[in-house]
Design a protein around this motif. Structure first.
Motif, mmCIF file in Angstrom:
data_model
loop_
_atom_site.group_PDB
_atom_site.id
_atom_site.type_symbol
_atom_site.label_atom_id
_atom_site.label_comp_id
_atom_site.label_asym_id
_atom_site.label_seq_id
_atom_site.Cartn_x
_atom_site.Cartn_y
_atom_site.Cartn_z
ATOM 1 N N ALA A 296 0.841 -1.198 0.000
ATOM 2 C CA ALA A 296 0.000 0.000 0.000
ATOM 3 C C ALA A 296 0.875 1.245 0.000
ATOM 4 O O ALA A 296 1.981 1.235 0.557
ATOM 5 N N GLY A 386 -5.499 2.075 -0.749
ATOM 6 C CA GLY A 386 -5.278 1.534 0.589
ATOM 7 C C GLY A 386 -4.380 2.378 1.470
ATOM 8 O O GLY A 386 -4.010 1.950 2.571
ATOM 9 N N ARG A 396 -10.229 1.061 1.590
ATOM 10 C CA ARG A 396 -10.701 1.290 0.214
ATOM 11 C C ARG A 396 -11.654 2.466 0.257
ATOM 12 O O ARG A 396 -11.983 2.970 1.329
#
Length: 449
Positions: A296, A386, A396
């Motif tokens: 992420a 993310g 999300r």
């Protein structure tokens, strides 16, 4: 010589009497204005307790920085002792000592427009005592009409020239000086949401408690005011220690203000611009790093010297003796993380604030406001991938603007206290249409001396 029965002389006598009374009234007004003595010192205190309740709400998923979907309660308490002194003509010195404690809803995450602007980023259940303000203000009189000011916290009673220069240096809040709306600026007596404290997209320099060190200069010329200031940034994003290298890392702002009368009722217009310089993470750089290295996106991995710029426009207007209106709109470049305020790059708000004179409660106040917050495209892409911010990140994102409605009724209790009933309705918390809406009910007890 006057004769008893002369109509012309009676007319002259009436005219002379009217002129004499008018002259005496003028002299009285002037004497009254001159009789307002400069206050040598003052001391004021306040205490504010806010209790909040958030019922459970619909949320198909949650992330690390999500507002909790279950029922929650929270509270905040603050107490302040504020002292001021006038050591020489035109000079004022102020010192505030403050104590706070509280429990924030969801640990102060999950919203861009937090529901309690009295909550600090360092809140805990243990009372914390600290110095909030220590600053010097020097006023240089330049003439023009004179007005009186009343004794208050951060304000000594006395007279001031409408044409003047004001210099302020020391430890204080940037929004003590800038974006100072009469109707939406103080969570202790007005609206409670963070975004109704100041421009939502105004990432003003402040430590985790909302204060900084720096200086400002203001020039007043009758109905016009121009002010500029530079203040220290936190040493790291949303942290408590300040970066003392004020020539390298800083928050600069300039504001132009015009006061006016509309149908004999006062109003103001403001235009503000700001530029921050600090070590900040950029959203696009974090996305590029994640694409290259996997995982992420993470702002902490890409922090470097960067600038953030933005602006805000504001208006306030009394439309009757009992009713005031206000509006704000602000925007920043949206390229880098929220460094000292909250995660908003676009914001608009408006509201109405009537008092209780019409129903025989002169000291009561009512407030109704709406807010709409938005993110830049880069920030949205970062959250969709993310990424986590200082306050938001559901893992999300189904992006929609965060919309807030707030209403309160403040009922006076005697001359120095008030009990406020407040409700907030928040749609798309943290810009996520998959979660919420959320309701927050609040009770506030405030007392001041």
């Amino acid at each position: 010589m006057f004769y008893k029965n002369s109509p012309d002389n009676v007319t002259r006598l009436r005219a002379l009497l009217a002129a004499t009374l008018a002259a005496l009234a003028t002299l009285a007004r002037g004497a009254h204005a001159e009789d307002v003595q400069d206050e040598a010192w003052n001391a004021h205190a306040q205490a504010t307790y806010i209790w909040q309740d958030k019922p459970a709400f619909a949320a198909p998923y949650s992330g690390p920085n999500s507002l909790k979907a279950e029922h929650e309660k929270g509270y905040s308490f603050s107490a302040t002792v504020a002292a001021g002194a006038r050591p020489w003509p035109g000079g004022e010195v102020y010192l505030d000592a403050e104590a706070v404690q509280g429990v924030a809803l969801s640990g102060l995450i999950g919203l861009a427009g937090m529901a309690n602007a009295e909550q600090q980023k360092t809140s805990s259940t243990n009372p914390t005592l600290y110095r909030a303000r220590l600053f010097l203000r020097q006023t240089i009189a330049l003439g023009g009409a004179r007005d009186a000011v009343e004794s208050d916290a951060k304000q000594l009673a006395g007279m001031f020239d409408k044409r003047r220069v004001v210099l302020t240096f020391g430890n204080l809040a940037v929004i003590d000086i800038f974006d100072n709306s009469a109707f939406a600026h103080d969570a202790r007596t007005q609206f409670m949401n963070w975004v109704l404290l100041a421009h939502g997209a105004y990432d003003f320099a402040a430590d985790a408690r909302g204060y900084s060190w720096g200086g400002a200069i203001e020039y007043y010329y009758d109905d016009w005011a121009v002010r500029a200031g530079r203040f220290m940034q936190p040493a790291e994003s949303n942290g408590l220690p300040l970066d003392t290298r004020i020539m390298k890392h800083y928050g600069d702002q300039v504001e132009v203000e015009h006061g006016h009368m509309l149908a004999d009722l006062p109003g103001k217009l403001r235009l503000l611009a700001f530029r921050n310089r600090a070590v900040m993470g950029a959203f696009r750089a974090a996305l590029d790093d994640a694409a290259a290295n996997g995982g992420a996106p993470d702002l902490a991995r890409v922090r470097k010297e960067a600038s953030k710029t933005g602006f805000g426009v504001g208006a306030e207007q009394k439309v009757t003796a009992e009713l005031g209106l206000f509006a704000r709109a602000s925007r920043n470049d949206g390229a880098t993380e929220a460094y000292a305020f909250t995660e908003i790059e676009r914001s608009a708000s408006a509201g109405a604030v009537p008092d209780g004179r019409r129903w025989g409660r002169d000291k009561d106040n009512v407030g109704v406001a709406v807010v709409r917050n938005g993110l830049s495209a880069a920030h949205r892409a970062y959250l969709e991938a993310g990424g986590l911010g200082a306050f938001i990140g559901d893992g999300r994102l189904n992006y929609r603007p965060e919309s807030i409605g707030e209403a309160y009724y403040s009922a006076a209790i005697g001359a120095r206290a008030a009990l406020t009933f407040d409700v907030q309705r928040i749609r798309n918390p943290a810009y996520n249409a998959d979660r919420g809406p959320v309701s927050v009910a609040s009770l506030r007890l405030h007392a001041q001396y």
